[in-house]
Enzyme design. Sequence first.
Site, PDB file in Angstrom:
ATOM      1  N   TYR A  16       0.824  -1.204   0.000  1.00  0.00           N
ATOM      2  CA  TYR A  16       0.000   0.000   0.000  1.00  0.00           C
ATOM      3  C   TYR A  16       0.865   1.264   0.000  1.00  0.00           C
ATOM      4  O   TYR A  16       1.686   1.472   0.903  1.00  0.00           O
ATOM      5  CB  TYR A  16      -0.920   0.036   1.227  1.00  0.00           C
ATOM      6  CG  TYR A  16      -1.976  -1.033   1.275  1.00  0.00           C
ATOM      7  CD1 TYR A  16      -2.404  -1.694   0.123  1.00  0.00           C
ATOM      8  CD2 TYR A  16      -2.567  -1.388   2.486  1.00  0.00           C
ATOM      9  CE1 TYR A  16      -3.381  -2.673   0.182  1.00  0.00           C
ATOM     10  CE2 TYR A  16      -3.552  -2.366   2.543  1.00  0.00           C
ATOM     11  CZ  TYR A  16      -3.943  -3.012   1.388  1.00  0.00           C
ATOM     12  OH  TYR A  16      -4.908  -3.990   1.453  1.00  0.00           O
ATOM     13  N   SER A  62     -13.130  -4.225   1.861  1.00  0.00           N
ATOM     14  CA  SER A  62     -14.068  -3.528   0.964  1.00  0.00           C
ATOM     15  C   SER A  62     -15.522  -3.787   1.365  1.00  0.00           C
ATOM     16  O   SER A  62     -16.356  -4.127   0.523  1.00  0.00           O
ATOM     17  CB  SER A  62     -13.838  -3.946  -0.501  1.00  0.00           C
ATOM     18  OG  SER A  62     -12.576  -3.547  -0.940  1.00  0.00           O
ATOM     19  N   PRO A  63     -15.856  -3.621   2.658  1.00  0.00           N
ATOM     20  CA  PRO A  63     -17.224  -3.916   3.111  1.00  0.00           C
ATOM     21  C   PRO A  63     -18.262  -2.954   2.566  1.00  0.00           C
ATOM     22  O   PRO A  63     -19.461  -3.240   2.633  1.00  0.00           O
ATOM     23  CB  PRO A  63     -17.113  -3.810   4.638  1.00  0.00           C
ATOM     24  CG  PRO A  63     -16.006  -2.828   4.859  1.00  0.00           C
ATOM     25  CD  PRO A  63     -15.017  -3.104   3.762  1.00  0.00           C
ATOM     26  N   GLY A  81     -18.140  -2.053  -0.657  1.00  0.00           N
ATOM     27  CA  GLY A  81     -18.050  -2.197  -2.107  1.00  0.00           C
ATOM     28  C   GLY A  81     -17.150  -1.151  -2.733  1.00  0.00           C
ATOM     29  O   GLY A  81     -17.534  -0.497  -3.700  1.00  0.00           O
ATOM     30  N   GLY A 137     -16.458   1.631  -1.640  1.00  0.00           N
ATOM     31  CA  GLY A 137     -17.066   2.954  -1.483  1.00  0.00           C
ATOM     32  C   GLY A 137     -18.384   3.128  -2.205  1.00  0.00           C
ATOM     33  O   GLY A 137     -19.041   4.166  -2.061  1.00  0.00           O
ATOM     34  N   PHE A 149     -21.307   1.845  -1.669  1.00  0.00           N
ATOM     35  CA  PHE A 149     -22.433   2.059  -0.755  1.00  0.00           C
ATOM     36  C   PHE A 149     -22.282   3.343   0.059  1.00  0.00           C
ATOM     37  O   PHE A 149     -23.179   3.706   0.810  1.00  0.00           O
ATOM     38  CB  PHE A 149     -22.625   0.832   0.141  1.00  0.00           C
ATOM     39  CG  PHE A 149     -23.073  -0.376  -0.632  1.00  0.00           C
ATOM     40  CD1 PHE A 149     -24.368  -0.476  -1.093  1.00  0.00           C
ATOM     41  CD2 PHE A 149     -22.177  -1.398  -0.944  1.00  0.00           C
ATOM     42  CE1 PHE A 149     -24.776  -1.566  -1.839  1.00  0.00           C
ATOM     43  CE2 PHE A 149     -22.577  -2.497  -1.690  1.00  0.00           C
ATOM     44  CZ  PHE A 149     -23.880  -2.581  -2.140  1.00  0.00           C
ATOM     45  N   GLY A 174     -21.718   5.947  -1.808  1.00  0.00           N
ATOM     46  CA  GLY A 174     -22.098   6.880  -2.866  1.00  0.00           C
ATOM     47  C   GLY A 174     -21.012   7.179  -3.869  1.00  0.00           C
ATOM     48  O   GLY A 174     -21.197   8.022  -4.761  1.00  0.00           O
TER      49      GLY A 174
END
Length: 345
Positions: free
Chosen positions: A65, A213-214, A216, A218, A220, A222
Amino acid sequence: MEQKSQIQVPRVKLGTQGLEVSRLGFGCGGLSGMLNAPLSHEVGCSIIKEAFHKGITFFDTADIYGYNHDNEIMVGKALKDLPREQVQLGTKFGFIASDWNHMTVKGTPEYVRECCEASLKRLDVDYIDLYYPHRVDTSVPIEDTMGELKKLVEEGKIKYIGLSEASVDTIRRAHAVHPITAVQMEYSLWTREIEEDIIPLCRELGIGIVAYSPLGHGFFGGKAVVESLPAESVLATHPRFTGENLEKNKILYDQFANLAEKHGCSPPQLALAWLRHQGDDVVPIPGTTKIRNLDGNIGSLAVKLKHEDLQEISRAISIDEVSGEREPGFLTKYSYRLANTPAKI
């Protein structure tokens, strides 16, 4: 000044090997870019410390990262101002990349040790709580990779061993060498494949699930729907965020936003609440670069859902209606569905 969250973040056992973490973790990778422009270390550290003071103690990073391992260095700086014994630190190794579109995976015993020593130095810690191969190197028997990880546990350099994006076969074989504490998998309302085989196996073996990535990536929250994608975001080429796929997925988001309004919460809060209700052994690790989003994520812990609510939410985001592959093409070959082939010995 923003009002501090009053919600108590509970603690849960992650797996059955003794690791206890906050019910909600924090994915640190986004602080060093990928989904948006990277933050300065000063700002990134302030967000990590704010998360800790609000009750989040489980932090996830990786050596890949950020440019030149930036994220581990940033996390290490933040830890200097926190009580180390109260933090559960997870990091990952194994990816070798010249850039995000050209990746290989390496899991040889020599590389396992080399990466662990380098991460300990960058993080400036004596031990790593949870250490994972970021993806499975199918050219190396998983038993060889695990053998070296086991030695690192015995030496006290890591406390617990995890796997990321590993198949059923790989998890079973790895667990036979040394108990696996957690498996980190992509898991959200629009990515639920692991419910079929990975979650049942983990529950059989007493392994926790760390859901990356809970939200998705970002979606969900928006991203690409109510706010535009940052120019720096790798999502600009993600199958679910481009072209016709995105237009179809926007319809799902609108349906979901209506449900969130019905439950008196925001869409990301409802998405995290749904995931939390899948079991105490599922620990989401949403990341953010904004304190208001951090507060919103913690606020999801107050959202209570009944069985019929969970069913309604699952129907609103039907997997059959989600458009696009869950990963960019360059990562697909490292998906757990393709991580089954044992190495030739």
